[in-house]
Design an enzyme around this catalytic site. Sequence first.
Site, short mmCIF file in Angstrom:
data_model
loop_
_atom_site.label_atom_id
_atom_site.label_comp_id
_atom_site.label_asym_id
_atom_site.label_seq_id
_atom_site.Cartn_x
_atom_site.Cartn_y
_atom_site.Cartn_z
N CYS A 1 2.72 -19.95 -7.54
CA CYS A 1 2.63 -18.74 -8.37
C CYS A 1 2.15 -19.05 -9.77
O CYS A 1 2.62 -18.48 -10.75
CB CYS A 1 3.98 -18.04 -8.40
SG CYS A 1 4.54 -17.52 -6.77
N THR B 1 3.41 6.00 -2.04
CA THR B 1 3.36 6.08 -0.59
C THR B 1 3.61 4.72 0.03
O THR B 1 3.00 3.72 -0.36
CB THR B 1 1.99 6.61 -0.13
OG1 THR B 1 1.78 7.90 -0.71
CG2 THR B 1 1.91 6.70 1.38
#
Length: 379
Positions: free
Chosen positions: A324, A237
Amino acid sequence: MPNRVYLDWNATTPLRPEARAAMVAAYERIGNPSSVHAEGREARRLVEEARATLAAAVGALPRNVVFTSAGTEANALALSPGLRGGAGEPVQRLLVSAIEHASVLAGGRLPAERISQIRVTRSGIVDLDHLRALLADGPPALVSVMAANNETGTLQPVAEAARIVREAGGLLHVDAIQALGKIAFNINAIGADLATFSAHKIGGPKGVGALIVAEGLAGLEPVLRGGGQELGRRAGTENVAGIAAFGAAVKAALQALPEDAKRMTTLRDRLENGLRAVAGATIFADQVARLPNTVLFTAPGLKAETAVIGFDLEGIAVSSGSACSSGKVQPSHVLSAMGFDGTVAQGAVRLSLGWSTEPADINRALEAWRKLGNTLLRA
C-alpha cells in the site's frame, strides 16, 4: 506470464472460481438493489445473500454488516469520532497498535492530536501492559488492534485486548482483513465492537470491503452521505457483482479453511527451513503464533528492493511488506515498531502463500534464494 510463481498472497489473491462465477452471474442482471421492481429485488437478493454469508462466517447478524468499497474505507468508517463506549460516553481518543495497516495508523476521522500508539514487543505482539497504562491515563478510548499482521503474520491477543478495553469503558476495533479465511475468526467470541474485512484478500474481487458493527453499538457516523443504502451507514449504490463475489469467496474460503491451513503451514515451515540454510537468513516472529501462510525474512546485508527485483527476474513474485505504498519499497514500519534498526527494516522480504501454492512453488522460491543468497550477498 508463463512459469511464474506467485508468493504475494497477503497483497492480493487470485479470483476464486466460485467468486468469478458469482460475479459473472450478477453482471447479467441489471437491477439496482434499491429499486422495488423485480429486477431490483433480484439484485437485493444477491446482496443480502452475501451479507448473510459473511455474517454467519464471523458470528455476526446480517443487519450489522456494512459493505464498503475496500478494507481501507471500512477502517475509515470504523474509526468514527461519534462512537459511544460501554457507558454511553463518547470515545474521545484513539489508541492504535504501532503495527497497524496505514489506513488505521492514519486515524480515520479522528484528529492527530487525539491518536496514540500502543507499543509492541520484539516479537511483534501488542504490549497489553502499555495498553492498560494508556487506557488508565485518560478518557474513554476507541482501540484498534489487528487480528493478524500483514507483514510478519503474528496473531494478536485481540480477545484479551477486548476484555481490557471493555473494563476501561472503551471500544475495540479489529482489522481482520488478513485473518479471514486463514484462521477462525468470530467477533462475538473475541468481544470486538467493530471488525473490518476485504474481499480481495480471500479470493474475491478488488473494490469490495465490509465493516461489522456489534449489536447495539451507537454513534457510527457515515463517511459517505447521501442515499440511505446500508441502513444509512454508507451511501451509494451497492456494488452488486462485487458483493456477490465476496460472499462466494467467503463461503469457499471457510469450507477449505481446515485443510488449507494445515497444508500451508507445512509448506511455510519447509520454506523457512530452506531460507535459513542460505546466507544466514533469519525469520521474524518465528517463535510466536502466526498465520499459516506468511514468512518475513532477512539476511545480513540484504536489501529488500534488490531482493524483490532478483526474485522477480527469477519468476517469483514476492514483496517487501505491505503493498500500500504506491509500489515503493520502503523500510518496514512494523519492524521499526518491533525495535529493529533501519538497516534490518530495509532488508525484509515477505513471502505469502495461498490455496493454490504447491510444493513445486516452494522449490522454485528456494532455488531462487540460493542463487540470490550466493551472489547478491557475497558480491
